[in-house]
Design a protein around this motif. Structure first.
Motif, short mmCIF file in Angstrom:
data_model
loop_
_atom_site.label_atom_id
_atom_site.label_comp_id
_atom_site.label_asym_id
_atom_site.label_seq_id
_atom_site.Cartn_x
_atom_site.Cartn_y
_atom_site.Cartn_z
N THR A 130 0.84 -1.20 0.00
CA THR A 130 0.00 0.00 0.00
C THR A 130 0.87 1.25 0.00
O THR A 130 0.59 2.21 -0.72
CB THR A 130 -0.95 -0.01 1.21
OG1 THR A 130 -1.75 -1.18 1.16
CG2 THR A 130 -1.84 1.21 1.22
N LYS A 154 3.87 1.55 -1.22
CA LYS A 154 4.45 1.70 -2.56
C LYS A 154 3.44 2.29 -3.54
O LYS A 154 3.77 3.14 -4.36
CB LYS A 154 4.95 0.35 -3.07
CG LYS A 154 6.21 -0.12 -2.37
CD LYS A 154 6.62 -1.50 -2.85
CE LYS A 154 7.83 -2.00 -2.09
NZ LYS A 154 8.21 -3.37 -2.47
N ARG A 155 2.19 1.83 -3.47
CA ARG A 155 1.15 2.35 -4.36
C ARG A 155 0.88 3.82 -4.10
O ARG A 155 0.69 4.61 -5.02
CB ARG A 155 -0.13 1.54 -4.22
CG ARG A 155 -0.02 0.17 -4.83
CD ARG A 155 -1.32 -0.57 -4.76
NE ARG A 155 -1.17 -1.91 -5.29
CZ ARG A 155 -1.89 -2.93 -4.93
NH1 ARG A 155 -2.84 -2.77 -4.02
NH2 ARG A 155 -1.69 -4.11 -5.45
N ILE A 156 0.83 4.18 -2.83
CA ILE A 156 0.61 5.59 -2.49
C ILE A 156 1.76 6.44 -3.02
O ILE A 156 1.54 7.51 -3.59
CB ILE A 156 0.44 5.76 -0.96
CG1 ILE A 156 -0.90 5.16 -0.52
CG2 ILE A 156 0.53 7.23 -0.57
CD1 ILE A 156 -1.09 5.08 0.98
N LYS A 157 2.97 5.96 -2.85
CA LYS A 157 4.14 6.70 -3.34
C LYS A 157 4.08 6.85 -4.86
O LYS A 157 4.34 7.93 -5.39
CB LYS A 157 5.43 6.01 -2.94
CG LYS A 157 6.68 6.77 -3.36
CD LYS A 157 7.93 6.08 -2.88
CE LYS A 157 9.20 6.80 -3.24
NZ LYS A 157 9.25 7.55 -4.44
N GLN A 158 3.71 5.77 -5.57
CA GLN A 158 3.60 5.85 -7.03
C GLN A 158 2.53 6.88 -7.44
O GLN A 158 2.72 7.66 -8.36
CB GLN A 158 3.23 4.48 -7.62
CG GLN A 158 4.36 3.49 -7.60
CD GLN A 158 3.91 2.10 -8.05
OE1 GLN A 158 2.71 1.82 -8.19
NE2 GLN A 158 4.88 1.22 -8.29
N THR A 159 1.41 6.87 -6.73
CA THR A 159 0.34 7.81 -7.03
C THR A 159 0.80 9.24 -6.78
O THR A 159 0.54 10.15 -7.59
CB THR A 159 -0.92 7.49 -6.18
OG1 THR A 159 -1.34 6.16 -6.44
CG2 THR A 159 -2.05 8.46 -6.49
N MET A 160 1.49 9.44 -5.67
CA MET A 160 1.98 10.79 -5.33
C MET A 160 3.03 11.24 -6.35
O MET A 160 3.08 12.44 -6.67
CB MET A 160 2.56 10.80 -3.91
CG MET A 160 1.54 10.54 -2.82
SD MET A 160 0.16 11.69 -2.82
CE MET A 160 0.97 13.17 -2.25
N ASP A 161 3.86 10.35 -6.84
CA ASP A 161 4.88 10.69 -7.83
C ASP A 161 4.26 11.09 -9.16
O ASP A 161 4.87 11.84 -9.93
CB ASP A 161 5.86 9.52 -8.03
CG ASP A 161 6.77 9.31 -6.84
OD1 ASP A 161 6.86 10.22 -5.97
OD2 ASP A 161 7.40 8.23 -6.76
N GLN A 162 3.05 10.60 -9.45
CA GLN A 162 2.39 10.89 -10.71
C GLN A 162 1.66 12.24 -10.70
O GLN A 162 1.33 12.78 -11.73
CB GLN A 162 1.40 9.79 -11.07
CG GLN A 162 2.07 8.48 -11.39
CD GLN A 162 1.07 7.35 -11.61
OE1 GLN A 162 -0.13 7.54 -11.45
NE2 GLN A 162 1.59 6.18 -11.96
N ILE A 163 1.44 12.77 -9.51
CA ILE A 163 0.74 14.06 -9.41
C ILE A 163 1.73 15.18 -9.72
O ILE A 163 2.80 15.27 -9.13
CB ILE A 163 0.16 14.25 -7.98
CG1 ILE A 163 -0.88 13.18 -7.68
CG2 ILE A 163 -0.40 15.66 -7.81
CD1 ILE A 163 -1.41 13.20 -6.27
#
Length: 71
Positions: free
Chosen positions: A58, A60-69
């Protein structure tokens, strides 16, 4: 896992039925308690491992989502 526990309980009951002395009964009962505690500890370890993996995934997914913003 449930089937295995059920089979262990049936085995323990059969062993209890064959006890001829109070000492035999106490020994079988002691084995039952020991195995139950061991099983509970092993299950707790598995649950903790799975929980840790879920939290890590979870994160890692949050970090990926934040990196895409865009910032």
């Amino acid at each position: 896992m449930v089937r295995q526990q059920f089979e262990k309980h049936i085995d323990h009951l059969n062993r209890l039925w064959t006890c001829r002395t109070p000492q035999d009964f106490a020994a079988v009962q002691s084995d039952m308690v020991r195995e139950t505690v061991e099983t509970a500890l092993e299950s707790s370890r598995r649950i903790a491992d799975l929980s840790l993996k879920m939290v890590d995934d979870t994160g890692k997914r949050i970090k990926q989502t934040m990196d895409q913003i865009p910032r």
